[in-house]
Write a protein that holds these residues in place. Structure first.
Motif, PDB file in Angstrom:
ATOM      1  N   TRP A 195       0.834  -1.196   0.000  1.00 55.20           N
ATOM      2  CA  TRP A 195       0.000   0.000   0.000  1.00 55.20           C
ATOM      3  C   TRP A 195       0.874   1.253   0.000  1.00 55.20           C
ATOM      4  O   TRP A 195       2.060   1.217   0.338  1.00 55.20           O
ATOM      5  N   THR A 196       0.261   2.371  -0.378  1.00 52.42           N
ATOM      6  CA  THR A 196       0.949   3.665  -0.387  1.00 52.42           C
ATOM      7  C   THR A 196       0.557   4.473   0.846  1.00 52.42           C
ATOM      8  O   THR A 196       1.391   5.117   1.474  1.00 52.42           O
ATOM      9  N   VAL A 197      -0.725   4.448   1.162  1.00 51.53           N
ATOM     10  CA  VAL A 197      -1.278   5.226   2.280  1.00 51.53           C
ATOM     11  C   VAL A 197      -2.054   4.293   3.204  1.00 51.53           C
ATOM     12  O   VAL A 197      -2.904   3.526   2.753  1.00 51.53           O
ATOM     13  N   ASP A 198      -1.767   4.377   4.505  1.00 48.24           N
ATOM     14  CA  ASP A 198      -2.434   3.525   5.497  1.00 48.24           C
ATOM     15  C   ASP A 198      -3.407   4.362   6.315  1.00 48.24           C
ATOM     16  O   ASP A 198      -3.024   5.376   6.902  1.00 48.24           O
ATOM     17  N   THR A 199      -4.678   3.938   6.359  1.00 51.26           N
ATOM     18  CA  THR A 199      -5.663   4.663   7.171  1.00 51.26           C
ATOM     19  C   THR A 199      -5.426   4.461   8.670  1.00 51.26           C
ATOM     20  O   THR A 199      -5.895   5.252   9.491  1.00 51.26           O
ATOM     21  N   VAL A 200      -4.702   3.377   9.013  1.00 52.55           N
ATOM     22  CA  VAL A 200      -4.498   2.978  10.416  1.00 52.55           C
ATOM     23  C   VAL A 200      -5.849   2.929  11.138  1.00 52.55           C
ATOM     24  O   VAL A 200      -5.982   3.323  12.297  1.00 52.55           O
ATOM     25  N   ASP A 201      -6.869   2.448  10.417  1.00 56.05           N
ATOM     26  CA  ASP A 201      -8.224   2.454  10.977  1.00 56.05           C
ATOM     27  C   ASP A 201      -8.401   1.496  12.145  1.00 56.05           C
ATOM     28  O   ASP A 201      -9.356   1.613  12.917  1.00 56.05           O
ATOM     29  N   TRP A 202      -7.477   0.548  12.313  1.00 59.19           N
ATOM     30  CA  TRP A 202      -7.578  -0.384  13.431  1.00 59.19           C
ATOM     31  C   TRP A 202      -7.318   0.308  14.774  1.00 59.19           C
ATOM     32  O   TRP A 202      -7.655  -0.215  15.842  1.00 59.19           O
ATOM     33  N   ARG A 203      -6.753   1.513  14.706  1.00 62.22           N
ATOM     34  CA  ARG A 203      -6.542   2.285  15.938  1.00 62.22           C
ATOM     35  C   ARG A 203      -7.778   3.112  16.323  1.00 62.22           C
ATOM     36  O   ARG A 203      -7.739   3.891  17.278  1.00 62.22           O
ATOM     37  N   LYS A 204      -8.836   2.968  15.554  1.00 63.05           N
ATOM     38  CA  LYS A 204     -10.109   3.643  15.795  1.00 63.05           C
ATOM     39  C   LYS A 204      -9.995   5.175  15.788  1.00 63.05           C
ATOM     40  O   LYS A 204     -10.470   5.857  16.716  1.00 63.05           O
TER      41      LYS A 204
ATOM     42  N   ASP B  75     -12.655  12.462  11.050  1.00 66.70           N
ATOM     43  CA  ASP B  75     -11.868  13.629  10.638  1.00 66.70           C
ATOM     44  C   ASP B  75     -10.377  13.304  10.595  1.00 66.70           C
ATOM     45  O   ASP B  75      -9.667  13.711   9.658  1.00 66.70           O
ATOM     46  N   ALA B  76      -9.906  12.586  11.615  1.00 65.14           N
ATOM     47  CA  ALA B  76      -8.478  12.243  11.677  1.00 65.14           C
ATOM     48  C   ALA B  76      -8.112  11.296  10.540  1.00 65.14           C
ATOM     49  O   ALA B  76      -7.053  11.442   9.910  1.00 65.14           O
ATOM     50  N   LEU B  77      -8.971  10.325  10.271  1.00 71.65           N
ATOM     51  CA  LEU B  77      -8.699   9.364   9.191  1.00 71.65           C
ATOM     52  C   LEU B  77      -8.653  10.074   7.834  1.00 71.65           C
ATOM     53  O   LEU B  77      -7.727   9.854   7.038  1.00 71.65           O
ATOM     54  N   ILE B  78      -9.629  10.934   7.591  1.00 74.32           N
ATOM     55  CA  ILE B  78      -9.693  11.638   6.304  1.00 74.32           C
ATOM     56  C   ILE B  78      -8.485  12.563   6.133  1.00 74.32           C
ATOM     57  O   ILE B  78      -7.880  12.619   5.054  1.00 74.32           O
ATOM     58  N   THR B  79      -8.129  13.269   7.192  1.00 73.45           N
ATOM     59  CA  THR B  79      -6.965  14.169   7.126  1.00 73.45           C
ATOM     60  C   THR B  79      -5.700  13.391   6.821  1.00 73.45           C
ATOM     61  O   THR B  79      -4.860  13.821   6.016  1.00 73.45           O
TER      62      THR B  79
ATOM     63  N   VAL C 245      -4.727   2.861  -1.104  1.00 75.95           N
ATOM     64  CA  VAL C 245      -5.104   3.202   0.266  1.00 75.95           C
ATOM     65  C   VAL C 245      -5.547   1.947   1.010  1.00 75.95           C
ATOM     66  O   VAL C 245      -6.513   1.289   0.624  1.00 75.95           O
ATOM     67  N   LEU C 246      -4.835   1.634   2.090  1.00 78.28           N
ATOM     68  CA  LEU C 246      -5.144   0.445   2.885  1.00 78.28           C
ATOM     69  C   LEU C 246      -6.219   0.755   3.916  1.00 78.28           C
ATOM     70  O   LEU C 246      -6.138   1.760   4.641  1.00 78.28           O
ATOM     71  N   MET C 247      -7.232  -0.106   3.974  1.00 75.18           N
ATOM     72  CA  MET C 247      -8.286   0.056   4.971  1.00 75.18           C
ATOM     73  C   MET C 247      -8.876  -1.301   5.329  1.00 75.18           C
ATOM     74  O   MET C 247      -8.569  -2.310   4.699  1.00 75.18           O
ATOM     75  N   HIS C 248      -9.713  -1.305   6.340  1.00 74.44           N
ATOM     76  CA  HIS C 248     -10.383  -2.517   6.807  1.00 74.44           C
ATOM     77  C   HIS C 248     -11.844  -2.189   7.071  1.00 74.44           C
ATOM     78  O   HIS C 248     -12.202  -1.008   7.168  1.00 74.44           O
ATOM     79  N   PRO C 249     -12.701  -3.211   7.210  1.00 72.23           N
ATOM     80  CA  PRO C 249     -14.110  -2.936   7.537  1.00 72.23           C
ATOM     81  C   PRO C 249     -14.257  -2.594   9.015  1.00 72.23           C
ATOM     82  O   PRO C 249     -14.662  -3.424   9.835  1.00 72.23           O
ATOM     83  N   THR C 250     -13.896  -1.356   9.352  1.00 72.90           N
ATOM     84  CA  THR C 250     -13.981  -0.881  10.732  1.00 72.90           C
ATOM     85  C   THR C 250     -15.026   0.225  10.838  1.00 72.90           C
ATOM     86  O   THR C 250     -15.458   0.796   9.836  1.00 72.90           O
ATOM     87  N   GLU C 251     -15.385   0.557  12.050  1.00 72.61           N
ATOM     88  CA  GLU C 251     -16.344   1.641  12.267  1.00 72.61           C
ATOM     89  C   GLU C 251     -15.776   2.965  11.753  1.00 72.61           C
ATOM     90  O   GLU C 251     -16.490   3.761  11.125  1.00 72.61           O
ATOM     91  N   SER C 252     -14.492   3.208  12.010  1.00 73.08           N
ATOM     92  CA  SER C 252     -13.857   4.457  11.567  1.00 73.08           C
ATOM     93  C   SER C 252     -13.939   4.618  10.052  1.00 73.08           C
ATOM     94  O   SER C 252     -14.286   5.686   9.538  1.00 73.08           O
ATOM     95  N   THR C 253     -13.618   3.544   9.320  1.00 76.48           N
ATOM     96  CA  THR C 253     -13.650   3.614   7.862  1.00 76.48           C
ATOM     97  C   THR C 253     -15.080   3.714   7.348  1.00 76.48           C
ATOM     98  O   THR C 253     -15.372   4.482   6.425  1.00 76.48           O
ATOM     99  N   ALA C 254     -15.980   2.945   7.930  1.00 75.02           N
ATOM    100  CA  ALA C 254     -17.380   2.980   7.494  1.00 75.02           C
ATOM    101  C   ALA C 254     -17.953   4.389   7.616  1.00 75.02           C
ATOM    102  O   ALA C 254     -18.687   4.854   6.736  1.00 75.02           O
ATOM    103  N   LYS C 255     -17.616   5.089   8.712  1.00 71.32           N
ATOM    104  CA  LYS C 255     -18.134   6.436   8.927  1.00 71.32           C
ATOM    105  C   LYS C 255     -17.404   7.491   8.092  1.00 71.32           C
ATOM    106  O   LYS C 255     -17.943   8.587   7.856  1.00 71.32           O
TER     107      LYS C 255
ATOM    108  N   LEU D 256     -14.592  10.663   2.392  1.00 70.00           N
ATOM    109  CA  LEU D 256     -13.274  10.383   1.822  1.00 70.00           C
ATOM    110  C   LEU D 256     -13.359  10.254   0.301  1.00 70.00           C
ATOM    111  O   LEU D 256     -12.558  10.845  -0.432  1.00 70.00           O
ATOM    112  N   ILE D 257     -14.346   9.503  -0.173  1.00 67.14           N
ATOM    113  CA  ILE D 257     -14.527   9.335  -1.619  1.00 67.14           C
ATOM    114  C   ILE D 257     -14.795  10.681  -2.285  1.00 67.14           C
ATOM    115  O   ILE D 257     -14.215  11.010  -3.328  1.00 67.14           O
ATOM    116  N   THR D 258     -15.662  11.479  -1.674  1.00 67.55           N
ATOM    117  CA  THR D 258     -16.000  12.792  -2.230  1.00 67.55           C
ATOM    118  C   THR D 258     -14.767  13.681  -2.360  1.00 67.55           C
ATOM    119  O   THR D 258     -14.549  14.327  -3.393  1.00 67.55           O
ATOM    120  N   GLN D 259     -13.939  13.705  -1.332  1.00 63.93           N
ATOM    121  CA  GLN D 259     -12.750  14.566  -1.353  1.00 63.93           C
ATOM    122  C   GLN D 259     -11.702  14.069  -2.348  1.00 63.93           C
ATOM    123  O   GLN D 259     -11.017  14.863  -2.985  1.00 63.93           O
TER     124      GLN D 259
END
Length: 315
Positions: free
Chosen positions: A246-255, A259-263, A275-285, A290-293
């Motif tokens: 991956w190039t960019v890690d959302t680190v979504d497992w850290r919850k 706003d922090a994830l998108i930034t 962009v690396l992500m997982h099916p987490t609450e942070s990513t779902a929300k 994120l897609i729009t931006q």
């Protein structure tokens, strides 16, 4: 009867002569060369020829980068003089918006490179890909799939074999939604610590389970936690698969907060990013915003296969 035979022979000989590939090639070349000859005095035609180099882009070969490892090639583009002229001749004036292009292939392709992991697509391609690794997080999958559908985009889900075995219906739902699926090992081991034989077993077993559940054959392998060694990549290559990081890690497992994830992602997103992500609450929300931006940055979102393709994406 003899006359009929002679007529048949003559007709057959004529048909062979006309259908001869060498004749066809000659006629094609004649047709292509006749247009420029007929238009030598046409200012519009000459203007297209004169301006064509300004709009043409050479193809880029696939290469091994010192930092980013394997980088796919990217098609160039060339002005189709005859088609562009046809597009403009009604008004008789040069219009760059009516130029017609053809794509030109690079000489070196991703498959020509020695086995190497892939961290990003070509830096000239205005496209990014989402890599969604799935070994848990079932409760957020439906929401994420709904968001992706609403934006009409497809991405790549890398599935753990053991997860697919327990959740074949969810795996089918991902594929039926139009998304690409890849291999994320069978039991999420540290691939760097495995022998070649055990690494092969993890990959092969998962391939078989994913194909049985979804009918899809995997061509991409994403090692759990990004842990691998050269031998891991070679094993995947022997199975006709390429290793994806991956190039960019959302680190979504850290919850993180949405706003922090998108930034975090938007501060690093660029042409060719994965962009690396997982099916987490942070990513779902975060996913809708994120897609729009990302789209607002004129970046197309696609699967890993689309990102690795040499086909051009024009902005």
């Amino acid at each position: 009867m003899k006359k009929i035979s002679i007529i048949i022979v003559i007709c057959l000989a004529g048909w062979i002569a006309v259908s001869n590939p060498f004749v066809n090639k000659y006629l094609t070349l004649t047709k292509e060369s006749s247009l420029p000859a007929a238009k030598q005095s046409d200012p519009l035609y000459q203007s297209i020829i004169k301006n064509a180099p300004t709009y043409e882009i050479p193809p880029k070969d696939a290469t091994i980068d010192r930092v980013w490892k394997a980088i796919p090639g990217y098609n160039g583009r060339k002005v189709d003089i005859a088609a562009s002229y046809k597009n403009m001749k009604n008004k008789g004036v040069f219009n760059e918006k009516k130029l017609v292009f053809t794509e030109t292939k690079p000489k070196v392709h991703l498959k020509d490179l020695p086995p190497s992991p892939i961290y990003k697509g070509h830096p000239d391609k205005p496209m990014v890909s989402f890599i969604i690794n799935v070994a848990w997080g079932n409760e957020y999958l439906s929401q994420m799939l709904a968001t992706l559908k609403r934006h009409n985009i497809t991405v790549s889900f890398f599935l753990e074999g053991n997860w697919v075995k327990k959740n074949p219906d969810l795996a089918k739902m991902i594929v039926s939604s139009g998304h690409e699926v890849g291999n994320h090992s069978y039991s999420h081991p540290d691939m760097k610590q495995l022998t070649a034989a055990r690494a092969r077993d993890q990959i092969v077993k998962t391939n078989e389970i994913i194909e049985a559940a979804t009918g899809e054959k995997c061509i991409w392998f994403a090692p759990p936690s990004g842990s691998y060694r050269d031998e891991t990549v070679r094993v995947a290559d022997e199975l006709n698969m390429m290793t994806v990081m991956w190039t960019v890690d959302t680190v979504d497992w850290r919850k993180p907060t949405p706003d922090a994830l998108i930034t975090r992602v938007m501060s690093k997103i660029d042409n060719g990013a994965m962009v690396l992500m997982h099916p987490t609450e942070s990513t779902a929300k975060s996913l809708d915003r994120l897609i729009t931006q990302i789209k607002q940055k004129n970046l197309k979102i696609g699967t890993v296969s689309e990102l690795m393709s040499e086909e051009r994406v024009e902005q």
